[in-house]
Design an enzyme around this catalytic site. Structure first.
Site, short mmCIF file in Angstrom:
data_model
loop_
_atom_site.label_atom_id
_atom_site.label_comp_id
_atom_site.label_asym_id
_atom_site.label_seq_id
_atom_site.Cartn_x
_atom_site.Cartn_y
_atom_site.Cartn_z
N HIS A 1 0.83 -1.20 0.18
CA HIS A 1 -0.06 0.05 0.01
C HIS A 1 0.82 1.32 -0.01
CE1 HIS A 1 -3.68 2.00 -0.01
NE2 HIS A 1 -4.29 1.22 0.96
N ARG B 1 3.48 -37.43 -60.35
CA ARG B 1 3.93 -37.26 -59.09
C ARG B 1 3.59 -38.25 -57.92
NH1 ARG B 1 6.06 -33.24 -57.61
NH2 ARG B 1 5.31 -31.99 -59.21
N HIS C 1 6.28 -42.94 -66.07
CA HIS C 1 5.00 -43.02 -66.73
C HIS C 1 4.85 -44.73 -66.88
CE1 HIS C 1 5.15 -39.50 -69.56
NE2 HIS C 1 4.88 -39.15 -68.37
N LEU D 1 -2.08 -35.05 -68.20
CA LEU D 1 -2.90 -35.32 -66.93
C LEU D 1 -4.29 -35.44 -67.07
CD1 LEU D 1 -1.32 -32.09 -64.64
CD2 LEU D 1 -0.85 -34.56 -64.57
N ARG E 1 -11.08 -60.51 -89.82
CA ARG E 1 -9.74 -60.61 -89.88
C ARG E 1 -8.97 -59.77 -88.72
NH1 ARG E 1 -5.40 -57.52 -93.77
NH2 ARG E 1 -6.02 -55.84 -92.31
N SER F 1 -7.07 -55.69 -99.74
CA SER F 1 -6.47 -54.79 -99.22
C SER F 1 -6.33 -53.55 -100.72
CB SER F 1 -5.20 -54.63 -98.95
OG SER F 1 -4.09 -55.27 -99.63
N ARG G 1 3.12 -54.96 -101.71
CA ARG G 1 3.28 -55.99 -102.81
C ARG G 1 2.02 -56.41 -103.38
NH1 ARG G 1 5.72 -60.65 -98.62
NH2 ARG G 1 4.17 -59.52 -97.43
N ARG G 2 0.86 -56.23 -102.87
CA ARG G 2 -0.52 -56.42 -103.52
C ARG G 2 -0.72 -55.18 -104.57
NH1 ARG G 2 -5.04 -59.46 -103.38
NH2 ARG G 2 -3.98 -60.56 -101.57
#
EC number: 2.2.1.5
Length: 1243
Positions: free
Chosen positions: A332, A558, A597, A624, A1070, A1108, A1165-1166
């Site tokens: 005080h 990632r 990958h 992505l 085929r 073909s 060839r063909r």
């Protein structure tokens, strides 16, 4: 012990180890070295893992030189005496009075009032010091202020704080922590309360210390069972924020209990706090020691006496709260009563103040708002009950907005909050917390206290998991989720926690090794998102628990290498061999692809169960999300092979898809693929989506990459539940993963997990992200990884012992060493140029595609085999009748030739999947593979009758025709994936118009044309692309022949444009029978579908094969003379019929028209042999409808002169001019251009 430290009650041991490590690393177990090298002993302000480097608790600066003030006694007689703090004025030390020792007496007379029978004890040591200090305190003229303070806000906020700490890092906050901190803040406003009295040079002086040193009165039990009191100082409190204050507080208390306090700890107390309320004392007036200005006494928190006999319900109803009596006993001489009263009033205000608790919540990393002090609302309980129900609904709807899901906490100044989640918004206050309300079955109860309701809601929706599910339309699904989310939190077992930690160890060890061994190489690391490994592990484990057959994973680059190693089980040595670039020559066919990958296969064996499950990771490009539909198609194929149906036991192959946050929001194929999820032709019984949300897309921030609140908002379109989870809380991530699998199994729907994390390095390992996200990477650079933060949390919560933590650290180091050992054994291979894959698959010689006439008849009959009560549409019935006629008499048109080919396959036991936009009927109303009842809408599929033989026995064939969603990217990707998953099926996709296939260009580029060369991934998907110039404008004309020919190499696919129904029939036959798994691209007709000249005889189906190169029928039938031909027109497709009509009309025997039916591989060839049949040919032209820069000419114009230089070196082009668009938008201009082509061809 109360502690906000990450290590809770074990913090002292960790810090002691850290101290020893700093002094001598060899004195600490080596398993701790890696952990301690970047350890900071101070608590962080984040949960569950701190951001940035935590600020250290400040140490006291050197005290300025000054004469010591008189030594005051310790509070309440605490020993040893406290030393006064420094002041600006020197106070000379007072010389103690000399005393003469009295002569010893033979016997001291007993004091009055003490009999010979009483036991006496001489007080020594601390007890004697108490006597001395108490006596000295009588010289201090004191007064005491008293104030009763409502304790409810402090009680309720402490509950919130400790619940948060319990769920995160462990430890507790006590009332004394809060009160002590409030005293320190109040002293800042009333610094006179921190002064003390002294005499200097015989003059009275008020000394204002440089710092606030708060003395704590600590009650300590002795070994003899007796108690003693010490007062130790928390130094420099005014400089501390709450986290530092708690750390310093706990340090003092811990050292006091361990007997490790030093004299310095007792010195310099300026203001004291004593809390006899902990032993039930309501009101205390402690003694004030010399050298201090004030001491605060805290009483017990009790209800007012008149309510202490009332029931809890009655007290809650009346809104009566506990009170705490604070006393301020002050000197005080230098402090007046008004100051002391204002000081207590300030403490009172602080303990009710919003900002005071806001600061504390921020410092402790509690992400939501504190309990606010408000006046009780007098509304009726019925009104409030309705608001409580609204509050529950609000948390279910928007609780995720307040969830603590971001491990970075970049904005620490902002609480996660929403007005709808604030009890005050709903007219409720803290006074309602202990009142009971009707909750209509919430958490299985009829009534609950608001406190319990809020606690459960926050635990369910606002901690480290935010849930979005109220967008789901099915109430059953919402209720199922609520029953599993709105429950009391249960921690994993210790064994499970150790297992989670071991998976984090494996994930981090792998990345640490790669960063050490392959510095700067691109690997797209998982660092910052390592929790995805235990999360995926948990999801796969739960799939095994359900007894499922396989989990097929699709993911971007990632973290892919980590998943390959730690989830799929690809050997480290193989991964590192690819890092070294040492491809095995026996496997290096085609171009190959980068290591991140590649795919792989493995088997997952449960750690805590007896099941195992196959796991595979599909190959993917860097485009992505392009793999999304491919994965779904592959899984659907596997499910169709297993054929377990769509019921509870079906869909036993689970697609698990990983995404990036920017890609999931930004790539349109995500929405396209999600849209397939519930369609009958595409369902896979639910996909587990895991978004590795590192909160950045390369360098783009979320606010620049999406308009939605979350990257996952697109998934709401299919009613998928969405879980946002903090990646720094592995236990939460594991719990969510298991719940996701359970939901998928129950409802056969997609589930989305959004795991928020961060990317420790740049987009790739050579990138510096701080250039564009400096603030984010300032936080990341100083952030401890999840493995370490999880270890801290386990120790702090007392879930594992220090020994177990050491074992985990050894496990991490052991895994790292294992990786290093494996890499030493890498097999080295010489590097050589890659070889072509073209020769890997060759057409078998002598293969027949012809069929018996009776089988054609069966197929014709099937078109009239509908039930008697089936109502065929009047416009469709003539088509069915005509088809039966064609099957017996010939003149087979294009659409029926196609169905004949498919029917023969079904009779032979083959699975056929035929999809596309409007495919069942056909864009040009030509197919009618599925017939719809005109009255009831039921379906009849004629070709289904071919799945049994003539005796009624199943052939094993299946015909699955579906109209697809209006999508190209996802739809084509799905069919490609299906063909990979079931290589024995014939998988066809038809474009509405060939022009629209460019919507799937990424799938064509990355998978169809190059999947075999890059990954050895085989597919025989068929693309049917309606093509032809008919004056319908630029967008309904071209299937872009030139693009496919540009992509063709190494036999990567077959590209054909047949001109007769029979040749188309044999082409399909085929493709389905030759055993070569390569895509087939067919440019199909539009107007030619109804060209009466474009039909085939039955013998063309029963005697011929695919040709073909086709000549005109007049030459093959022997009526024409090849030697007359001098001008050779090479063409393809429907233009042949226009050229043939002109030739016939003009009788031009000097012109011969040859059709090139297969554009790639070029039938060299063909073609050469056919040209040799025309010995007098002088001029050669390539005639096409397409502009000069489009169609087949850009490729054939270069290739034909090279392969046949003797005849075609001077071949010329006849076509439209080069154009940027495929055709004119005017039908009249088209007609003129078309006529010019015909005229020039016969010029």
């Amino acid at each position: 012990m109360n502690s906000p430290s990450p290590f809770g009650q074990n913090e002292w041991l960790v810090e002691e180890m850290y101290r020893k490590f700093r002094e001598d690393p060899s004195s600490v177990d080596p398993s701790w070295h890696e952990f301690l090298v970047d350890y900071s002993p101070e608590p962080t302000n984040d949960a569950p893992a701190g951001n940035g480097k935590p600020a250290a608790a400040p140490t006291a600066p050197p005290e300025p030189a000054s004469a010591p003030a008189p030594k005051p006694a310790s509070t309440n007689g605490g020993a040893p005496p406290a030393k006064a703090d420094t002041s600006t004025t020197r106070a000379p030390e007072k010389k103690p009075e000399e005393k003469t020792s009295p002569a010893p007496k033979a016997k001291t007379a007993a004091p009055a009032g003490v009999s010979d029978d009483d036991e006496t004890q001489v007080l020594r040591g601390a007890a004697a010091a108490v006597v001395k200090n108490m006596s000295a305190s009588l010289d201090v003229p004191t007064a005491t202020s008293v104030r009763a303070i409502p304790a409810k806000a402090m009680i309720d906020n402490r509950i919130v704080i400790n619940n948060h700490l319990k769920r995160t890092r462990g430890g507790k906050i006590s009332f004394t922590h809060l009160l002590g901190y409030a005293i320190v803040q109040a002293v800042k406003k009333f610094p006179n309360m921190n002064r003390h009295f002294a005499e200097i040079d015989g003059k009275p002086v008020a000394v204002t210390p440089a710092h606030t040193n708060l003395g704590l009165a600590i009650d300590l039990p002795g070994k003899d069972g007796k108690r003693s009191l010490v007062v130790a100082a928390i130094k420099n409190c005014e400089t501390m924020h709450f986290g530092q204050f708690i750390a310093a507080y706990e340090d003092i208390v811990r050292r006091a209990r361990d007997g490790k306090l030093t004299a310095e700890d007792f010195a310099g107390v300026t203001i004291s706090l004593t809390n006899p309320g902990t032993i039930g004392t309501v009101h205390s007036v402690p003694r004030l020691m010399k050298g201090q200005g004030a001491i605060v006494g805290a009483g017990a928190m009790e209800y007012p006496a008149e309510f202490q006999g009332a029931s809890e319900e009655r007290i809650a109803e009346l809104g009566v709260g506990k009170l705490m009596t604070l006393t301020s006993t002050y000197d005080h001489r230098i402090i007046q009563g008004a100051e002391s009263g204002d000081f207590l009033r300030t403490i009172h205000t602080l303990l009710l103040d919003d900002e005071f608790y806001d600061e504390i919540f921020r410092e402790l990393g509690i992400p939501h708002e504190p309990v606010r002090w408000r006046i009780d609302n007098p509304d009726s309980i019925e009104d409030k009950n309705a608001r409580v129900i609204e509050l529950i609904a609000a948390y279910r709807n928007r609780g995720h907005l307040m969830a603590d899901i971001d491990p970075l906490r970049l904005d620490k100044t902002r609480f996660r909050s929403h007005p709808d989640l604030d009890v005050n918004t709903h007219g409720l206050t803290l006074w309602d917390l202990d009142r009971e309300f009707k909750v209509n079955g919430f958490a299985g109860k009829t009534h609950k206290k608001l406190r319990d309701i809020l606690g459960l809601l926050r635990d369910a929706y606002c901690r480290h998991i935010g849930v979005e599910y109220t967008h789901i339309l099915e109430p059953e699904q919402q209720q199922w989720l609520q029953e599993r989310i709105e429950v009391k939190h249960e921690k994993p077992t210790v064994a499970e926690q150790k297992y989670i930690l071991s998976k984090l160890n494996a994930a981090e060890a792998f990345e640490t090794f790669l960063q050490t061994k392959y510095v700067g190489q691109k690997r797209f690391s998982l660092e910052g998102a390592e929790t995805v490994i235990p999360m995926m592990d948990a999801a796969i484990d739960q799939c095994a628990e359900h007894g499922l057959d396989e989990v097929v994973i699709g993911m971007p680059h990632r973290g892919r290498l980590n998943v390959l190693a730690n989830i799929v089980g690809k050997p480290y040595s193989q991964i590192f061999t690819e890092f070294e670039g040492n491809l095995n020559p026996s496997q290096a066919h085609g171009s190959g692809d980068v290591k991140y990958h590649l795919g792989a296969n493995g088997t997952y064996i449960q750690m805590f169960g007896d099941n195992d499950i196959d796991v595979s990771l599909v190959a993917n490009p860097s485009h992505l999300e392009a793999v999304d539909p491919v994965l779904e198609g592959l899984v659907r194929a596997k499910q169709d092979i297993l054929d377990k149906g769509n019921g509870p036991d079906g869909f036993t192959v689970v697609p698990m898809m990983l995404h990036g946050d920017a890609a999931f929001a930004g790539q349109g194929v995500v929405a396209e693929t999600l849209n397939l999820a519930l369609l009958r032709g595409y369902r896979t019984g639910g996909t587990i989506h895991i978004i590795v949300n590192n909160q950045i897309g390369f360098t783009t921030s979320p606010y620049d990459s999406r308009s939605s609140e979350y990257c996952t908002d697109v998934a709401k379109m299919i009613g998928a539940p969405i879980f946002h989870v903090n990646g720094d809380d592995p236990e939460a991530c594991v719990w969510v993963a298991k719940l996701a699998v359970d939901f998928r199994q129950k409802f056969k729907k997609d589930v989305v997990i959004d795991m928020l994390c961060y990317r420790r390095r740049g987009h790739n390992e050579g990138d510096d992200p701080s250039m564009t996200q400096p603030t984010m990477y300032d936080v990341i650079d100083t952030k401890r990884g999840v493995r370490k933060s999880y270890t801290e949390a386990l120790i702090g919560r007392g879930d594992i012992s220090m020994k177990e933590a050491e074992d985990a650290l050894r496990d991490y180091q052991g895994q790292l060493e294992r990786v290093f050992n494996e890499v030493r054994e890498l097999e080295k291979h010489a590097i050589a140029p890659s070889s072509s894959v073209e020769s890997d698959q060759m057409v078998p010689a002598g293969m027949s595609t012809a069929v018996d006439k009776s089988l054609l008849a069966r197929i014709g009959d099937a078109h009239l085999g509908y039930p008697d009560d089936f109502n065929v549409h009047p416009r469709v019935k003539p088509v069915l009748e005509k088809r039966r006629e064609m099957a017996y008499e010939g003149k087979v048109d294009w659409a029926f030739a196609e169905l004949l080919a498919l029917g023969t396959f079904l009779a032979e036991g083959k699975t056929i999947r035929f999809t596309g936009q409007d495919t069942r009927r056909g864009t040009f109303t030509q197919r009618h593979s599925v017939i719809i009842d005109r009255q009831t809408g039921r379906e009849f599929t004629p070709l289904d009758l071919l799945t049994v033989d003539s005796d009624g026995n199943p052939t094993g064939g299946k015909f699955m025709a579906y109209d697809s969603a209006l999508s190209e990217f996802a739809a084509v990707g799905f069919e490609y994936g299906y063909s990979v998953g079931n290589p024995n099926a014939l998988v066809l996709w038809e474009a509405q118009f060939g022009d629209f296939v460019n919507g799937a260009q990424s799938i064509i580029d990355e998978f169809i044309s190059s999947g075999e060369a890059k990954w050895g991934q085989l597919s025989d998907v068929v693309l049917l692309l309606p093509h032809g110039h008919e004056g319908q404008g630029p967008d309904h004309t071209s299937g872009r022949i030139e693009r496919f020919l540009l992509l063709w190499a190494e036999g990567s696919m077959t590209i054909a444009m047949p001109s007769t129904p029979a040749n188309y029939f044999h082409l399909l036959r085929r493709h389905g029978l030759d055993g070569i798994h390569r895509p087939l691209i067919v440019f199909t007709p539009k107007s030619m579908l109804r060209n009466k000249a474009a039909v085939s005889d039955l013998k063309d189906f029963t005697e011929m094969k695919f040709r073909s190169v086709l000549e005109e029928p007049t030459y093959t039938e022997g009526t024409g003379d090849r030697s007359k031909a001098k001008r050779i027109l090479l063409t393809s497709g429907k233009l042949y019929y226009e050229l043939a009509a002109r030739k016939s009309k003009e009788g031009r025997d000097d012109v011969a028209i040859l059709r090139l039916e297969q554009l790639a591989p070029l039938p060299k060839r063909r073609l050469a042999a056919t040209l040799d049949e025309y010995p007098n040919a002088e001029q050669y032209f390539w005639v096409q409808e397409e502009p000069a820069n489009q169609g087949a000419w850009p490729t054939l114009g270069l290739t034909l002169p090279e392969v046949l230089p003797e005849k075609l070196a001077g071949i010329k082009r006849i076509s439209r001019r080069a154009m940027s668009a495929p055709s004119s938008g005017s039908s009249k201009v088209h007609a003129v251009e078309q006529q010019e082509i015909i005229d020039e061809a016969f010029g």
